[in-house]
Design an enzyme around this catalytic site. Structure first.
Site, mmCIF file in Angstrom:
data_model
loop_
_atom_site.group_PDB
_atom_site.id
_atom_site.type_symbol
_atom_site.label_atom_id
_atom_site.label_comp_id
_atom_site.label_asym_id
_atom_site.label_seq_id
_atom_site.Cartn_x
_atom_site.Cartn_y
_atom_site.Cartn_z
ATOM 1 C CG ASP A 156 -2.139 0.853 1.042
ATOM 2 O OD1 ASP A 156 -1.991 2.014 0.625
ATOM 3 O OD2 ASP A 156 -3.249 0.364 1.313
ATOM 4 C CB SER B 201 -6.364 1.868 -0.148
ATOM 5 O OG SER B 201 -5.096 2.382 0.108
ATOM 6 C CG ASP C 294 -7.558 -0.363 5.984
ATOM 7 O OD1 ASP C 294 -8.347 0.596 6.094
ATOM 8 O OD2 ASP C 294 -6.350 -0.208 5.722
ATOM 9 C CB THR D 198 -6.047 -3.139 0.514
ATOM 10 O OG1 THR D 198 -5.605 -1.783 0.350
ATOM 11 C CG2 THR D 198 -5.434 -4.009 -0.561
ATOM 12 N NE ARG E 18 -10.616 3.693 3.261
ATOM 13 C CZ ARG E 18 -9.327 3.884 2.993
ATOM 14 N NH1 ARG E 18 -8.990 4.670 1.980
ATOM 15 N NH2 ARG E 18 -8.396 3.332 3.706
ATOM 16 C CD GLU F 123 -3.194 -3.607 2.447
ATOM 17 O OE1 GLU F 123 -3.308 -2.430 2.078
ATOM 18 O OE2 GLU F 123 -3.922 -4.113 3.325
ATOM 19 C CG ASP G 246 -1.219 4.558 2.587
ATOM 20 O OD1 ASP G 246 -1.144 5.448 1.718
ATOM 21 O OD2 ASP G 246 -2.121 4.515 3.450
ATOM 22 C CE LYS G 247 -3.673 0.963 7.291
ATOM 23 N NZ LYS G 247 -4.815 1.770 6.843
ATOM 24 C CG HIS H 21 -1.510 8.562 5.244
ATOM 25 N ND1 HIS H 21 -1.973 9.551 4.400
ATOM 26 C CD2 HIS H 21 -1.993 7.398 4.743
ATOM 27 C CE1 HIS H 21 -2.716 9.002 3.438
ATOM 28 N NE2 HIS H 21 -2.730 7.695 3.618
ATOM 29 C CG ASP I 178 -2.809 0.876 -2.626
ATOM 30 O OD1 ASP I 178 -1.643 1.326 -2.527
ATOM 31 O OD2 ASP I 178 -3.583 0.786 -1.655
ATOM 32 C CG HIS I 179 -2.567 4.951 -3.262
ATOM 33 N ND1 HIS I 179 -1.702 5.555 -2.385
ATOM 34 C CD2 HIS I 179 -3.422 4.214 -2.509
ATOM 35 C CE1 HIS I 179 -2.024 5.210 -1.159
ATOM 36 N NE2 HIS I 179 -3.055 4.385 -1.196
ATOM 37 C CG HIS J 189 -3.124 8.464 -0.944
ATOM 38 N ND1 HIS J 189 -4.295 7.771 -1.083
ATOM 39 C CD2 HIS J 189 -2.626 8.110 0.266
ATOM 40 C CE1 HIS J 189 -4.498 7.017 -0.012
ATOM 41 N NE2 HIS J 189 -3.500 7.218 0.826
#
Ligand SMILES: [Zn+2]
Length: 481
Positions: free
Chosen positions: A62, A113, A165, A167, A178, A344, A349-350, A353, A391-392, A442
């Site tokens: 992610d 995501s 979550d 994904t 989500r 995953e 990602d998290k 952030h 994913d991004h 993102h």
């Protein structure tokens, strides 16, 4: 493109029978194949029923864009080093696509995501926050995991996030938002911005399928591993005397909560492993909790923050690694039957952030190790296709660790970390997508696709994200659903 093996005899199953006695059914399938061995010539055997069915391992990092990969490679292996990822024989790029919820004909260039996992899982482009449902029209979009399960293949989802979550959810559930992760979250607000969430059409009393955790509890997926007990401890809407966890147990899931229990799981039992209340703790952190910070100026002079290195995160102690969970999931599948497994690493990602480069690096290391486990499996099961993608893209940028290269006395206006690498140099890592103190956003760059397995040299070097679905579908021989 990858073609499924036309001679391969996939084992079709009637879901209600298998779902109630999955282990016995697997045994019967194995027995029937063994019996067929005795009635075939050797030549027939080589070409027909004993050929193992195609297997699919999809690994998603992610937020694992090229910046994250480069930062992790340098920190983990040195500037002259390689990750396991770098050894895969195919490397392509993926265009991330999403659309606007109110106007689904309108492209959106930076998304989340939920929509990106939906594109990968279902082959359909949707809007941010949607879980395997269509933008604007709320149509249910069938996922590769569901198609694989209907065809009698093994299925598994492994994540370091909550299983609810975005994904993991997009591979197994359907909902318009989500954040409707548990029955208590169906109409609510989220986060510091108090953004409204409304999944009222999915409330069971309104004829819907319930929250994400309730939908997961009703699944027939063979193995589910991750975090998220807080969403399963909520009271089930269907039965106020039960938690969602109780509903999962009533549906045949063996619930495990400890790392040690992973070694004890049995292949003929559906497993729901929940190892933390929400996202699983990450492996690494900055020394003493250090993270990126705003650059100070004193009398107009840039004052760079002190360089720091990464250390083990004490909260990670006792957690199963992503590699251990991947190995456990693979142990659920027999050699003959095909399967679809999604793994995953969620907190690349998290942690980005949260402007924590060490956190992202540790979770990319976890992905790399899970890939090693997948590769070991694929070497002994050459009918296995491994895809690794993101994913991004995320916020972090590898920048000069000093002041601006162009203009002395100028430096990043964002949040900035100076990371001391094990080889003794310093990486500058910058986060500047927003001035919101709480977290970064993102970004919209293309993401990587890596592959290992049959015919990967025939994959195109550029694809759109939704086309990953087709690659998996063709490999598994599931094109006619
Ligand atoms: Zn994110």
């Amino acid at each position: 493109m990858l073609q499924a093996d036309g001679e391969n005899k996939r084992i079709k199953k009637q879901m209600p029978i298998f779902s109630s006695v999955g282990g016995i059914a697997k045994l019967l399938v194995a027995l029937s194949l063994l019996l067929s061995v005795h009635s075939c010539t050797e030549q027939q055997l080589e070409t027909t029923s004993m050929r193992p069915a195609p297997k699919m391992i999809l690994i998603i990092g992610d937020g694992m864009d090229d910046q994250q990969i480069t930062i992790a490679r340098i920190y983990l292996s040195g500037n002259n080093g390689r990750l396991k990822l770098d050894e895969l024989p195919y490397r392509g790029v993926v265009q991330v696509q999403a659309v606007d919820e109110a106007n689904p004909g309108q492209a959106v260039y930076v998304t989340d995501s939920a929509s990106t996992a939906t594109a990968i899982a279902t082959g359909r482009i949707t809007s941010s926050r949607r879980i395997a449902t269509s933008a604007g029209t709320d149509e249910r979009l069938l996922s590769i995991m569901e198609i694989a399960q209907s065809a009698g293949l093994g299925t598994g989802i492994v994540t370091t996030a909550s299983l609810t979550d975005a994904t993991p959810a997009a591979f197994a559930t359907h909902i318009n938002n989500r954040f409707c992760q548990g029955p208590a979250d169906m109409v609510s607000t989220i986060g510091a911005t108090r953004t409204p969430v409304n999944c009222s059409q999915y409330i069971q009393a309104n004829g819907g399928g319930g929250s994400i955790s309730e939908q997961i509890a009703a699944l027939e997926i063979d193995i589910l591993l991750g975090g998220g007990t807080q969403y399963f401890d909520q009271i089930s809407e269907a039965n106020s005397a039960m938690s969602v966890m109780d509903a999962a147990v009533a549906n045949g899931y063996k619930v495990i909560r400890k790392r040690e229990e992973l070694a004890l799981i049995e292949a003929d039992t559906k497993v729901l492993g929940l190892f933390s209340p929400s996202t699983m703790p990450v492996r690494l952190r900055g020394v003493g909790g250090a993270q990126a910070e705003k650059i100070e100026r004193i009398n107009g002079q840039v004052r760079l923050p002190a360089a720091y290195s990464c250390e083990p995160n004490p909260q990670f102690a006792g957690m199963p690694t992503l590699a251990e969970m991947t190995r456990a999931a693979l142990s659920q599948f027999d050699d003959v039957r095909g399967f679809m497994l999604m793994v995953e690493s969620a907190s690349i990602d998290k942690q980005s952030h949260r402007r924590r480069p060490c956190g992202s690096i540790g979770e990319l290391a976890q992905l790399n190790e899970a890939l090693e486990v997948a590769l070991e499996y694929a070497v002994s099961h050459p009918e296995t296709l491994i895809l690794v993608t993101a994913d991004h893209a995320q916020a972090a940028q590898l920048v000069s660790e000093k002041v601006s290269l162009l203009a002395p006395n100028h430096a990043s206006p964002g949040f900035f970390a100076r990371l001391l690498t094990p080889e003794g140099s310093v990486m500058g890592i910058n986060y500047a997508t927003t001035d919101w103190p709480r977290q970064e956003g993102h970004t919209g760059a293309q993401v990587p696709l890596y592959a290992f397995g049959p015919n990967v040299n025939q994959l195109p070097s550029f694809i759109r994200q939704a086309e990953i679905f087709g690659i998996m579908e063709r490999h598994l021989g599931l094109g006619s659903h």
